[in-house]
Structures are given as structure tokens and as C-alpha cells.
Design a protein around this motif. Structure first.
Motif, PDB file in Angstrom:
ATOM      1  N   GLY D  13       0.837  -1.196   0.000  1.00  0.00           N
ATOM      2  CA  GLY D  13       0.000   0.000   0.000  1.00  0.00           C
ATOM      3  C   GLY D  13       0.867   1.239   0.000  1.00  0.00           C
ATOM      4  N   ALA D  26      -3.908  -0.371   1.416  1.00  0.00           N
ATOM      5  CA  ALA D  26      -3.646  -1.732   0.942  1.00  0.00           C
ATOM      6  C   ALA D  26      -4.822  -2.648   1.265  1.00  0.00           C
TER       7      ALA D  26
ATOM      8  N   VAL I   5      -1.899   0.710  -5.224  1.00  0.00           N
ATOM      9  CA  VAL I   5      -1.656  -0.510  -4.443  1.00  0.00           C
ATOM     10  C   VAL I   5      -1.106  -1.569  -5.383  1.00  0.00           C
TER      11      VAL I   5
END
Lengths: 69, 69, 69, 69, 69, 69, 69, 69, 69, 69, 69, 69
Positions: D13, D26, I5
Motif C-alpha cells: 500500500g 492496501a 496498491v
């Protein structure tokens, strides 16, 4: 971007406030003597305790920067 | 300061808010039974997830303190 | 000797003289509160520097001892 | 709770704001394709630097979730 | 003492005599070009063998020192 | 369940029979002096050999338990 | 050869061609500012992918060199 | 057998009975969604404790399998 | 580029020829089922031996790729 | 010196006196069956405790030596 | 017992039945060529999978034994 | 293939040319005294530098082979 060469320096930033602030302090101080700082990696997170509270965080970082030619 | 001896205890602090808050919780609770807490080192950062959000952080620390004579 | 249970404590001994002396200091101090010390394992060797000389060694050890029943 | 089986996925993330925010990003993105997210473990904390400040944090996590039967 | 920044340099000291002497040699030589040396951490202990005896110890250290502003 | 604090103790269980039995022995002995044992993690599996057979297994564990307030 | 002191620098070499070429690039660039390069040790091998092929290798090295007196 | 490509998945098996049974449970459940499972490697062995006994073992594994073309 | 991400998959590429070729094989095969491959990191380099020569290299990689939304 | 091949043996030296003496004992004993010993690397430093003092140091080493042709 | 020297050999035992049986197989086979086996330490636990079951366990061990004089 | 026992030897191959060539040199030399070599695993990749170029690569390997009965 290939065939460039980078160097890595290890520094320890400290802060009374937070882990992120210790990282920023390390980068800010290192930038006075190192140009072209590019990335960091946290290697250890420690700190000192005073009066049963965190007195300050100590975050050791590897700092990557482009090698000056 | 030499010839002192320190002991190291491992604890896990938790917090809904932040990594720093989990560290403070661990130190605050440990200080009820351990005197002279001096430093900490983060060993692992984990957490539990509830409903696709962080429910709480779990930070395991080594706590250093002066050995009581 | 089987089916015995051992506990492991982590301590840090310091000494101005040598690594071996820091180990002995750690064991000697720990033995005041822990009985049946049986073995140790060196985990880290560090130290502080003063005036460009080693001020003192800090040796962190795991100490194994038989669990008191 | 025994005899359940879990799978572990590794994700990274990123966030401009904080380490905690990178973890939440994330988890939030992963939750769109993975059900039953249960825990996480931070494996590495890195970041990119721009203009001598942290441009964004990159936190790599292992995410644990119950295996779908 | 917070908000200070430290740098870490890696050096290898050698000595025919002992591990402690190799550490002192590393610090003494490094101190000629680095000011404010503050702590060290032993990372590896090796050595060369000549004629079935230790010819010299090689101890690699991380040396911490205050960043010059 | 957040904001709880846990402590971690390291113990070594031994058994002539099996790795699982060494783990149970460690937990059973530790439970005589530690309340609220919650989880364990195997750190090392070793053993002694006698007459070319395993004399006993030695399993070192970290034991997690809720901190008593 | 004893009682010499060495320093270790960490660098990252990149190459489109091979791991060995990335090592040579790192050494060649570092040699412009560091004299007496003596050995290297590969610490990490990574790379970037473009269009489902290796765009370039990134090899991070520790470089050892004799400390200048 | 060369030039084949394998993928590795990380899973956690649990069992009330034994470490081996937790491994078999992980493989058996994973095999419902992954074909051509070929090898495993134990990465961590943990467990939960209830009433001063092992409630269940948690064994995390890397599972290797041939990439489906 | 922040707030993206990434996911990480672990694969093992094999090749009779070289380490680099094993890496390319892993990426090429993985790219058939994973889009947006971005970087790799070598985790282990192994191989099988036949007739006292390398029969094939096995290189295990972590592959990073942008999470599909 | 290139294209030479070395083998590495792991041994444990013990001594009542010091870490350095345990290393010398390991090398001296190993040299009775291994020729051309060239270097060593300390892997672990442990010891046994008797009567709250170090009974003896146990230092495990990797010993490198030229392969006999 | 001090001033003795030990050697360490690495072996891999396999078994269809259990991890403990793989350890016993390794020790039993090694004992045919090595005298005075004294202790072992498990370094890795792996295995091969056939038909979605464990075909056999592979346990790699370090075996310690007294150096023959 | 189960219930076989393997031994593991550690060797260091060197080569002026490449990492792969250093691996082949290690295997080729080891095969003169070890039969049934089966697999290898790279543990460290180092090298010596001469005149700002790689003088030779040093690759340390674990070599697995079937135990001779």
C-alpha cells in the motif's frame, strides 16, 4: 533509466512526535549534504523512554541517491 | 555509565488508533510492574482487520530497563 | 535429563574492559534474582565510544535456566 | 476455531500521509477482490523522496484471510 | 537529546591480538575522518588463518556519529 | 479486544516422545507461574542424541499472555 | 596484512544486460570517487520489468576498500 | 524438467492434533483451488493455548505448484 | 504515483542456460496470467545437478504488479 | 588466485578462558584433519554457566580451506 | 567438559510418516559414518506433495559430534 | 523416493568470467571427491576487485548429495 548507479547511506532520525516525523527529520538533515535523494527503507524502529512515556523515536533508514558523476 | 546491567522484556501493545499509540500503551502498562524503563525496539508490527479496516494494531516491542539490585 | 523445562531471559551486560567481562557482569547480576543459570547465547555486541575509544561494551545475552517448580 | 485454513497474500500500500494510511489503502483495495480479510503483518516500510521530503510511503504487508471453500 | 540525526558508517578493523583490539583499531582509524563518533555495533567477526593459527581478526562494525550540520 | 497489552516469555520444553509433547510440557510447566497463556510460537527445534537415537527434543517457544493489571 | 582498516560502502548498479554487468557498472562508477576498491558482496538482486521483459537489473553491493590515512 | 515455471502460495493450516495434521489440512484445502501441488516448506509454527493446553497448531507453509499454461 | 496498491506474487523460473534466463522465463510465463508486471526481487537461487554439471537453475522471485481495480 | 575452489566446515571450539581462545582451539583441532585452513567466520557465541560464572565459551565457526585436488 | 572441539554436519532426513521419523532417519544413517553424535538442530522442514497429500517430509538438520583426535 | 538421506556440503567456487561459471567450477571440483551430487543452493555472492574491475567472483554454495551407505 538503466545503467545509472545509486549509493546508499544509513542514517538515524529522531523525533518526539512520531515515526513519520523521525523519517522526515533524517531526510531533511541528510539532504543538506547529499543531493538527489531518491528513496528510503526503514531498517529499525527504536526509541528512548522517559518517565514511562516515549521520549523520542529513533528510526534508522537506508537512503538511496543517484551517484554524482 | 558502564558496568550497569539491563534486562529486556518483550511485550505487545495494541491500539485502535496508530502504531505510536500501541507503543505508548505497551510502555504504560509495562511500567506498572517494571521500574526504570529505558528504551524500546519494535520487533513486529501486525494487526487485525474487521470489516475491511484495521480493527487494531499490535506492535511487539523489546523493552530495556535497568536491573534492580 | 529430559522433560525438564527451561526459561530464557534476555539481559545486557556492560564493561569497560572486554566482551568477556561484560558477559560475566550480566551473569553475575542476573544470578542475584535467577537461580539455576545454565547457559547463555550472545545475541548482539555493541558499545559506546567516548573520545575515539571504546567507553564500554554492551553485550546482550539470552540466559537459560531451569524453571522452578 | 481449529482446522480452518487461511491463505496469505502480499500487497504493497502507498500513501502520501502516513504509514497507517498506507496500510489502510492496501487493505481497502485488496478487500475488493479478497473476502474475509482477517489479519496483516508489516514486512517492509519504504518510500520515495521528492524534493527532500517523503513523497509517499510504501508499506508491504502480508494479508491473512480464510480460505473460501 | 531528540530531533538529532545520526549517520552510520560500516568499517572493518583488523588485529593480530584480539577482537577488542580490532574494534579499537577500527574506531581509531575512522576517528581521523569522522567526528563525534558515538556508538558501534559488531556485525560480523571473521579472520584469516596462517599456519593453523589466527593470523588476524577482522571485525566489521557499524559506527554511529552525529550528523554535522 | 483492542488496547490490551500482552507479554511474551521464552521457554524451552523437552520431551523424549515428540515435538508436540515438548510444546505441551513447556506450556504445562509455564502455566504454574503464568496466568492467561494465550498463544505460542516455535523459535527453534533442537535435541540431544544418545546412542544414535534422539534422546529428547528441545523446543524453544515464545509464550504470549495477557498482562496482569 | 593485519591492523589495516577497511570501509564499506553500499551502492546499487543497474544494467539492461546481466547481473554481472550491473556489478561492473557499480564498481566502475564508485571507483571514480573511491580509491583502493578491494572486494564486493552482493546483498540484493532486483529489477524493473517493462513489457513483460526485464528492463534492467538492479544489484545492490557492499564495496570494501582500504581506509585512506 | 527444465524451463518449467512454478508459483508459490502461502497458506496456514490448523489442527487440534499435530503439526503434521495441520500441514495435511493446509494442502488438502488448497488442493481444491490449486492444481499440480508439488512441494511445501514450513515457514512458521505457532498455535493457540486454551486452558493451559494447545488448542490448535497453526503451521504456515509455502506451497509450490506448476504454473498452468 | 502515490496511493496506488501493488500485489506481490512468488514464482520460480527455471533455465538450463543462466540465472538471467530463469528470471526471464518466470516473468514471461507469469505475464500470461498477470497484467502490469512492474518489478522483481530475487529471493533464492538454487539448481539441480546432473552428471556433475548444472542441469538447470531455479530462481525464485517476488513479482510486483499494480492491483487491478 | 581465481578459479580455485574452497570448502567450508563448521566446528565448535570451547575454552574456559576467552572467545579468542575457543577460536584458536577450534582451528588447532581442525588442522589435524584439514589442510590449508585459510579463513574463519564466527557464526554463534554461546557458553555454559556453572556456579554463576562462565564455565566455558562455545564458539561455532565456519572454516574455509582450499579444496584438495 | 571444556576445551573439547565439535564438528557440525548438515544432513537431510526424509520420511513418509512424520517430522520426528525424518529426524531419526537422518541420525541413523549419519551414525554409520560419524561417531559420537551429540546433538541436532532443525534448520528447515519441507516436503513433497503427491496427489494432494504429503508424499514425504524432508527435514534438514545440523548434527553436532565430538571431533575425533 | 522417501526415506533417503542426503548430506549437504558447503563450497566456494571462483571464476573470472561469471557467477554461473563459478557455480560450475565449484560443482566440478567437488564432484572429484563427492558422488551423487544432486542439487545446490547459492548462499552468498562475493568477489574481489582489481584495478576497478571484478577480478573474480566467489560464489558459496550448499551442495546436496545422497548419503553413501
Amino acid at each position: 533509466m538503466s545503467d545509472k548507479v545509486y549509493a546508499i547511506s544509513k542514517v538515524v532520525g529522531t523525533s518526539k512526535k512520531s515515526i513519520e516525523d523521525a523519517i522526515e527529520n533524517a531526510i531533511s538533515t541528510a539532504s543538506k549534504s547529499i543531493k538527489h535523494l531518491d528513496w528510503f527503507e526503514v531498517k529499525e524502529t527504536r526509541g528512548f523512554i522517559d518517565n514511562d512515556k516515549v521520549a523520542y523515536y529513533q528510526v534508522s533508514l537506508e537512503l538511496g541517491f543517484r551517484y554524482e558523476k
